[in-house]
Design a protein around this motif. Structure first.
Motif, PDB file in Angstrom:
ATOM      1  N   MET A 125       0.816  -1.217   0.000  1.00 11.47           N
ATOM      2  CA  MET A 125       0.000   0.000   0.000  1.00 11.47           C
ATOM      3  C   MET A 125       0.851   1.270   0.000  1.00 11.47           C
ATOM      4  N   TRP A 126       2.166   1.128  -0.129  1.00 16.20           N
ATOM      5  CA  TRP A 126       3.046   2.287  -0.068  1.00 16.20           C
ATOM      6  C   TRP A 126       2.713   3.312  -1.151  1.00 16.20           C
ATOM      7  N   ASP A 127       2.190   2.858  -2.290  1.00 15.69           N
ATOM      8  CA  ASP A 127       1.883   3.811  -3.367  1.00 15.69           C
ATOM      9  C   ASP A 127       0.811   4.817  -2.956  1.00 15.69           C
ATOM     10  N   ALA A 128       0.081   4.555  -1.872  1.00 16.01           N
ATOM     11  CA  ALA A 128      -0.916   5.516  -1.386  1.00 16.01           C
ATOM     12  C   ALA A 128      -0.260   6.699  -0.666  1.00 16.01           C
ATOM     13  N   PHE A 229      -6.892   2.836  -1.145  1.00 18.56           N
ATOM     14  CA  PHE A 229      -7.625   2.327  -2.308  1.00 18.56           C
ATOM     15  C   PHE A 229      -8.168   3.508  -3.110  1.00 18.56           C
ATOM     16  N   VAL A 230      -8.689   3.205  -4.282  1.00 18.82           N
ATOM     17  CA  VAL A 230      -9.321   4.217  -5.134  1.00 18.82           C
ATOM     18  C   VAL A 230     -10.811   3.914  -5.220  1.00 18.82           C
ATOM     19  N   LEU A 232     -14.461   3.891  -6.949  1.00 14.34           N
ATOM     20  CA  LEU A 232     -14.951   3.831  -8.321  1.00 14.34           C
ATOM     21  C   LEU A 232     -15.935   4.980  -8.546  1.00 14.34           C
ATOM     22  N   ASP A 233     -17.222   4.702  -8.476  1.00 20.34           N
ATOM     23  CA  ASP A 233     -18.189   5.777  -8.665  1.00 20.34           C
ATOM     24  C   ASP A 233     -18.640   6.388  -7.352  1.00 20.34           C
ATOM     25  N   THR A 234     -18.685   5.568  -6.319  1.00 24.91           N
ATOM     26  CA  THR A 234     -19.136   6.045  -5.015  1.00 24.91           C
ATOM     27  C   THR A 234     -18.231   5.471  -3.935  1.00 24.91           C
ATOM     28  N   PRO A 235     -18.098   6.170  -2.810  1.00 28.74           N
ATOM     29  CA  PRO A 235     -17.317   5.611  -1.694  1.00 28.74           C
ATOM     30  C   PRO A 235     -17.968   4.332  -1.191  1.00 28.74           C
ATOM     31  N   GLN A 236     -17.147   3.449  -0.624  1.00 24.65           N
ATOM     32  CA  GLN A 236     -17.722   2.225  -0.088  1.00 24.65           C
ATOM     33  C   GLN A 236     -18.676   2.569   1.060  1.00 24.65           C
ATOM     34  N   GLU A 237     -19.631   1.719   1.283  1.00 34.52           N
ATOM     35  CA  GLU A 237     -20.680   2.002   2.255  1.00 34.52           C
ATOM     36  C   GLU A 237     -20.115   2.240   3.659  1.00 34.52           C
ATOM     37  N   LYS A 238     -20.592   3.301   4.278  1.00 35.89           N
ATOM     38  CA  LYS A 238     -20.253   3.658   5.661  1.00 35.89           C
ATOM     39  C   LYS A 238     -18.769   3.989   5.858  1.00 35.89           C
ATOM     40  N   ILE A 239     -18.060   4.310   4.780  1.00 30.51           N
ATOM     41  CA  ILE A 239     -16.649   4.673   4.910  1.00 30.51           C
ATOM     42  C   ILE A 239     -16.492   5.906   5.795  1.00 30.51           C
ATOM     43  N   HIS A 240     -17.492   6.788   5.771  1.00 25.39           N
ATOM     44  CA  HIS A 240     -17.404   8.054   6.484  1.00 25.39           C
ATOM     45  C   HIS A 240     -17.478   7.886   7.999  1.00 25.39           C
ATOM     46  N   ILE A 241     -17.900   6.727   8.491  1.00 24.41           N
ATOM     47  CA  ILE A 241     -17.993   6.532   9.942  1.00 24.41           C
ATOM     48  C   ILE A 241     -16.842   5.681  10.483  1.00 24.41           C
ATOM     49  N   LEU A 242     -15.896   5.320   9.626  1.00 22.41           N
ATOM     50  CA  LEU A 242     -14.724   4.585  10.102  1.00 22.41           C
ATOM     51  C   LEU A 242     -13.839   5.519  10.936  1.00 22.41           C
ATOM     52  N   PRO A 243     -13.168   4.995  11.964  1.00 19.73           N
ATOM     53  CA  PRO A 243     -12.411   5.858  12.883  1.00 19.73           C
ATOM     54  C   PRO A 243     -11.391   6.761  12.198  1.00 19.73           C
ATOM     55  N   GLU A 284     -14.136  21.485   5.927  1.00 16.94           N
ATOM     56  CA  GLU A 284     -12.734  21.806   6.162  1.00 16.94           C
ATOM     57  C   GLU A 284     -11.874  20.556   6.231  1.00 16.94           C
ATOM     58  N   ILE A 285     -12.513  19.423   6.523  1.00 20.04           N
ATOM     59  CA  ILE A 285     -11.773  18.179   6.721  1.00 20.04           C
ATOM     60  C   ILE A 285     -11.526  17.448   5.400  1.00 20.04           C
ATOM     61  N   VAL A 286     -12.570  17.296   4.607  1.00 17.76           N
ATOM     62  CA  VAL A 286     -12.478  16.500   3.375  1.00 17.76           C
ATOM     63  C   VAL A 286     -12.002  17.394   2.234  1.00 17.76           C
ATOM     64  N   VAL A 287     -10.861  17.043   1.653  1.00 20.95           N
ATOM     65  CA  VAL A 287     -10.277  17.852   0.578  1.00 20.95           C
ATOM     66  C   VAL A 287     -10.030  16.972  -0.648  1.00 20.95           C
ATOM     67  N   ALA A 288     -10.340  17.514  -1.809  1.00 26.59           N
ATOM     68  CA  ALA A 288     -10.153  16.778  -3.066  1.00 26.59           C
ATOM     69  C   ALA A 288      -8.802  17.165  -3.667  1.00 26.59           C
ATOM     70  N   LEU A 289      -7.764  16.423  -3.324  1.00 23.03           N
ATOM     71  CA  LEU A 289      -6.409  16.714  -3.797  1.00 23.03           C
ATOM     72  C   LEU A 289      -5.887  15.657  -4.753  1.00 23.03           C
ATOM     73  N   GLY A 290      -6.742  14.691  -5.101  1.00 20.59           N
ATOM     74  CA  GLY A 290      -6.283  13.614  -5.964  1.00 20.59           C
ATOM     75  C   GLY A 290      -5.857  12.407  -5.147  1.00 20.59           C
ATOM     76  N   SER A 291      -5.295  11.424  -5.818  1.00 15.17           N
ATOM     77  CA  SER A 291      -4.846  10.207  -5.147  1.00 15.17           C
ATOM     78  C   SER A 291      -3.382   9.937  -5.467  1.00 15.17           C
ATOM     79  N   PRO A 292      -2.549   9.703  -4.455  1.00 16.02           N
ATOM     80  CA  PRO A 292      -1.162   9.320  -4.718  1.00 16.02           C
ATOM     81  C   PRO A 292      -1.052   8.048  -5.550  1.00 16.02           C
ATOM     82  N   LYS A 293      -2.083   7.201  -5.516  1.00 13.53           N
ATOM     83  CA  LYS A 293      -2.048   5.985  -6.330  1.00 13.53           C
ATOM     84  C   LYS A 293      -2.084   6.343  -7.816  1.00 13.53           C
TER      85      LYS A 293
END
Length: 308
Positions: A125-128, A229-230, A232-243, A284-293
């Motif tokens: 996962m280093w490419d992330a 990970f990257v 696809l069209d939508t974030p995986q379910e409930k990703i926003h509530i992960l710690p 302020e928290i979520v920023v769209a800067l692209g993906s290192p992958k």
């Protein structure tokens, strides 16, 4: 000088001022001998600051020289007290030096360095992280550490299984720091990067509990989560509530459309976040800067990979 070092010294200076404050009253009330323990403590603290400053910048700084002057003036004051000749003028001389100390220190030592640490757990996962790591290492004002952390398999009954450590599997051009030699508690890095959002909530693996996001946020000014990970069209379910998402100061996502979907999901748990003291706005928290992958894929050349 790093922020944590500056704060430590400023706290010491404030302690000096508050500790010395009662001396004037004792001298005015002809109770000067009661100040000996106070003066001894001020001497001790001033010496500690002096040693710490010299360890960072050498012995010839204005701050270190002023601290020497303060300690000398306190010795003079102690001598006068013993001879019963102390007066408020001698006390005010020390006061003036202490009041000058913070100004001199802030003029001389500005924040110039930043410590950045990456806590990957799987080498695959280093490419992330890689493009962000390259930018940090290219910055001459950054001290950068890559600290692969151990992770464990989880058994069906949720107990801990085999422990894994992949610190020797990273590219040769990445300098690795052993996780047992880097103390996040003591170093308190300015920025921490993580790519595991799960903490204890993953049913398959877990990183070492010392590196759970809920704990790491207490030891840094900026906890940054970058997905390994990257979407696809939508974030995986409930990703926003992960710690890792909930406790991060910054969540880096690959595009504005994904960001908007995160924000929609955040809105559904806004009351829960406030109850848990998480008051920063999701915008302020979520920023769209692209993906290192993506960066890694675009920068890769076929010559770099040995095909079977």
């Amino acid at each position: 000088m790093r922020k944590i070092q500056q704060k430590k010294i400023l706290d010491w200076i404030k302690s000096l001022n508050s500790s010395f404050a009662p001396v004037a009253d004792y001298v005015s009330l002809n109770q000067a001998t009661a100040t000996f323990p106070i003066l001894a403590n001020v001497q001790k603290t001033a010496k500690e600051i002096e040693i710490f400053v010299e360890s960072i910048a050498g012995k010839k700084t204005d701050t270190a020289l002023l601290l020497k002057g303060i300690r000398k003036q306190i010795r003079i004051l102690e001598h006068e007290i013993k001879k019963e000749s102390a007066n408020i003028l001698s006390v005010n001389t020390v006061f003036e030096q202490l009041e000058t100390l913070e100004t001199i220190f802030l003029q001389e030592f500005r924040l110039t360095r930043m410590e950045v640490v990456f806590f990957p757990y799987k080498a695959s996962m280093w490419d992330a992280f890689e493009s962000v790591w390259r930018a940090a290492t290219d910055d001459p004002d950054c001290d950068v550490y890559v600290v692969p952390i151990p992770y464990c398999d989880k058994k069906q009954d949720k107990s801990i299984g085999e422990i894994h450590y992949e610190g020797n599997e990273y590219p040769d051009y990445v300098t690795i720091t052993d996780w047992r030699e880097y103390s996040v508690d003591e170093n308190r890095p300015d920025i921490i990067f993580i790519h595991s959002p799960y903490d204890a909530s993953n049913y398959v693996t877990t990183v070492h509990p010392d590196y759970y996001s809920e704990r790491l946020r207490d030891f840094t000014d900026l906890l940054v989560y970058i997905p390994y990970f990257v979407h696809l069209d939508t974030p995986q379910e409930k990703i926003h509530i992960l710690p890792g998402v909930v406790y991060a100061d910054m969540v880096v996502v690959q595009s504005e459309s994904i960001r908007q979907q995160y924000l929609q999901e955040f809105a559904k748990i806004e009351d829960d976040r406030k109850r848990n003291g998480l008051t920063r706005k999701p915008e302020e928290i979520v920023v769209a800067l692209g993906s290192p992958k993506f960066d890694k894929a675009l920068a890769s050349r076929h010559e770099e990979y040995a095909l079977p």
